[in-house]
Structures are given as structure tokens and as C-alpha cells.
Design an enzyme around this catalytic site. Structure first.
Site, mmCIF file in Angstrom:
data_model
loop_
_atom_site.group_PDB
_atom_site.id
_atom_site.type_symbol
_atom_site.label_atom_id
_atom_site.label_comp_id
_atom_site.label_asym_id
_atom_site.label_seq_id
_atom_site.Cartn_x
_atom_site.Cartn_y
_atom_site.Cartn_z
ATOM 1 N N ASP A 1 0.827 -1.211 0.000
ATOM 2 C CA ASP A 1 0.000 0.000 0.000
ATOM 3 C C ASP A 1 0.859 1.258 0.000
ATOM 4 O OD1 ASP A 1 0.879 -0.469 2.592
ATOM 5 O OD2 ASP A 1 -1.059 -0.160 3.551
ATOM 6 N N ASP B 1 6.910 3.714 3.670
ATOM 7 C CA ASP B 1 7.142 4.777 4.666
ATOM 8 C C ASP B 1 8.617 4.709 5.070
ATOM 9 O OD1 ASP B 1 6.995 6.606 6.699
ATOM 10 O OD2 ASP B 1 5.551 5.544 7.911
ATOM 11 N N THR C 1 9.622 -2.610 6.153
ATOM 12 C CA THR C 1 8.826 -3.776 5.752
ATOM 13 C C THR C 1 9.384 -4.372 4.464
ATOM 14 O OG1 THR C 1 6.901 -2.657 6.687
ATOM 15 C CG2 THR C 1 6.473 -4.567 5.296
ATOM 16 N N LEU C 2 9.631 -3.501 3.495
ATOM 17 C CA LEU C 2 10.107 -3.993 2.202
ATOM 18 C C LEU C 2 11.498 -4.590 2.308
ATOM 19 C CD1 LEU C 2 8.858 -1.394 -0.402
ATOM 20 C CD2 LEU C 2 8.075 -3.730 0.005
ATOM 21 N N LYS D 1 6.265 7.628 0.290
ATOM 22 C CA LYS D 1 6.486 8.909 0.989
ATOM 23 C C LYS D 1 7.845 9.522 0.661
ATOM 24 C CE LYS D 1 3.346 8.207 4.889
ATOM 25 N NZ LYS D 1 3.228 8.017 6.350
ATOM 26 N N ARG E 1 -10.275 1.734 6.350
ATOM 27 C CA ARG E 1 -9.789 1.027 5.161
ATOM 28 C C ARG E 1 -10.775 1.130 4.004
ATOM 29 N NH1 ARG E 1 -5.252 -2.062 6.478
ATOM 30 N NH2 ARG E 1 -5.240 -2.983 8.560
HETATM 31 P P1 IMP Z 1 7.355 0.930 6.506
HETATM 32 O O1 IMP Z 1 7.869 -0.422 6.895
HETATM 33 O O2 IMP Z 1 7.670 1.998 7.524
HETATM 34 O O3 IMP Z 1 7.717 1.348 5.097
HETATM 35 O O4 IMP Z 1 5.790 0.874 6.609
HETATM 36 C C1 IMP Z 1 5.036 0.142 5.747
HETATM 37 C C2 IMP Z 1 3.663 -0.158 6.316
HETATM 38 O O5 IMP Z 1 3.290 0.738 7.370
HETATM 39 C C3 IMP Z 1 2.634 0.024 5.242
HETATM 40 O O6 IMP Z 1 2.426 -1.169 4.529
HETATM 41 C C4 IMP Z 1 1.421 0.475 6.018
HETATM 42 O O7 IMP Z 1 0.655 -0.646 6.422
HETATM 43 C C5 IMP Z 1 1.961 1.184 7.224
HETATM 44 N N1 IMP Z 1 1.972 2.644 7.027
HETATM 45 C C6 IMP Z 1 3.027 3.450 6.804
HETATM 46 N N2 IMP Z 1 2.651 4.726 6.638
HETATM 47 C C7 IMP Z 1 1.300 4.736 6.745
HETATM 48 C C8 IMP Z 1 0.288 5.774 6.639
HETATM 49 O O8 IMP Z 1 0.548 6.961 6.390
HETATM 50 N N3 IMP Z 1 -0.995 5.368 6.815
HETATM 51 C C9 IMP Z 1 -1.359 4.071 7.049
HETATM 52 N N4 IMP Z 1 -0.462 3.081 7.145
HETATM 53 C C10 IMP Z 1 0.866 3.412 7.002
HETATM 54 MG MG MG Z 2 -1.517 -0.664 8.618
#
Ligand code: IMP
Ligand code: MG
Length: 188
Positions: free
Chosen positions: A114, A117, A121-122, A145, A179
Site C-alpha cells: 500500500d 514509509d 517492511t520492504l 512517501k 480502510r
Molecule cells: P514501513 O515499513 O515503515 O515502510 O511501513 C510500511 C507499512 O506501514 C505500510 O504497509 C502500512 O501498512 C503502514 N503505514 C506506513 N505509513 C502509513 C500511513 O501513512 N498510513 C497508514 N499506514 C501506514
Molecule cells: Mg496498517
């Protein structure tokens, strides 16, 4: 494609149950147009081979279901779950909660996310998935982002560059709410 957040104004959306939302970042029409284009890009990028579209739950469920209907070639769909967020705060540790049963070896895998950030996760998931020896492994993220430092794997397909705000709707949640919004809104 980037966006500024447009105020919701007096629009009274019963889906929000009175919760204040700052504004709309991407409306339904903009999302539909971009998903259509992404479908064409992905179709062109995979002229042959077995394509497996792997959705990261739960956030990608609406995006993925719209996206696969815009990809004009044979494909399979599976899902996995990685959890790292608690409310609006990333816990930092990424856990793989569900392993796809589908065989990944030799297939072209498109991981659908989705939003990118922090990128944690990736980084974690891509490392795990690479060990399964797919023919290729790429990322399609609806939103990016562009704040991730130390991103080891860049998304090949991105829907929109997103404002650095907490976004909800079209699959994205805050504490499992919002959602089902057909648009993407900023909470702050
Ligand atoms: P990352 O590991 O920080 O890149 O975060 C990835 C996951 O965090 C995404 O798949 C989302 O489920 C959640 N996430 C990150 N930013 C947002 C946001 O602005 N709104 C809702 N979920 C977010
Ligand atoms: Mg989430």
C-alpha cells in the site's frame, strides 16, 4: 505524481463516524486513472513467464483487487501478512505472519504494497522472498512517501508520491479503521 491535501470542507462522510480528517490527498477518480496506467505498465513489463501478484495484507487488499483487473495477461494472486505498526507508530520489527503456500521459485513475483514509509517492511520481506529463488522480484507500491533512508530495494512501479502525513483509506488504516474509504485522506 505528487499531491497536496485538499480540505474535506463541509463534506460529511458517514464512513468517518465524526472523526476529523484533514483532507483528501487522492480522490477516487485520480486513483482509478493511475491504477489503469499502472496496469498497462505492468502488462507491458511482463511479456512472458508466470506472473504471481503477491499482495501484502491488509493494506493492499483494495489496491490489489483493482490493479489485477487492469493487467491484461495471465497471472496468479496470493497474499502475505507482515505486521510492524501499532496505531500510528512503527514498532520497528517486521514479522511475517503468513507464508504464501504458492511456489515462488522460477516465477516473476510482483509484491504489492500500500505505502512505502520507513521502508523497513520492504527491506525485510524482499530479503525473505529472494531466498525462494523467483525468476524476478519487483515491488509495486500505491504510495511512496520518499522519506525512507537505507531502502535496499526500490519500487519499480509507484502509484503516487505521497505527502509525509498519516494517510488512510483505499485499504490504509488507522487502528483498523478507515480502510473502506474510496479515497485517500490525511488524518493529521
Ligand atoms: P514501513 O515499513 O515503515 O515502510 O511501513 C510500511 C507499512 O506501514 C505500510 O504497509 C502500512 O501498512 C503502514 N503505514 C506506513 N505509513 C502509513 C500511513 O501513512 N498510513 C497508514 N499506514 C501506514
Ligand atoms: Mg496498517
Amino acid at each position: 505524481m505528487s499531491s497536496t491535501v485538499r480540505p474535506l470542507g463541509s463534506r460529511n462522510d458517514p464512513r468517518l463516524s465524526g472523526r476529523a480528517v484533514k483532507g483528501i490527498a487522492f480522490d477516487e477518480a485520480a486513483i482509478a486513472d493511475r491504477v489503469f496506467e499502472l496496469g498497462r505498465e505492468i502488462t507491458a513489463a511482463y511479456p512472458d513467464g508466470d506472473l504471481l501478484v503477491l499482495g501484502l495484507l491488509k493494506g493492499s487488499f483494495i489496491f490489489l483487487s483493482d490493479l489485477v483487473r487492469q493487467i491484461s495477461r495471465p497471472l496468479q494472486v496470493d497474499f502475505l501478512v507482515a505486521s510492524s505498526y501499532d496505531g500510528m507508530v512503527s514498532t520497528g520489527t517486521v514479522n511475517l505472519v503468513y507464508d504464501p503456500e504458492t511456489e515462488l521459485e522460477g516465477k516473476d513475483i510482483l509484491l504489492v504494497e500500500d505505502i512505502v514509509d520507513s521502508g523497513r517492511t520492504l527491506n525485510r520481506l524482499m530479503t525473505i522472498l529472494k531466498e525462494r529463488r523467483p525468476r524476478s522480484l519487483e515491488i509495486c507500491a500505491l504510495l511512496h512517501k520518499r522519506i525512507a533512508e537505507g531502502l535496499k530495494f526500490e519500487a519499480k512501479f509507484v502509484g503516487f508520491d505521497a505527502p509525509n502525513e498519516f494517510l488512510v483509506g483505499y485499504g490504509l488504516d488507522h487502528a483498523e479503521n478507515f480502510r473502506h474509504l474510496p479515497y485517500i485522506a490525511s488524518l493529521q
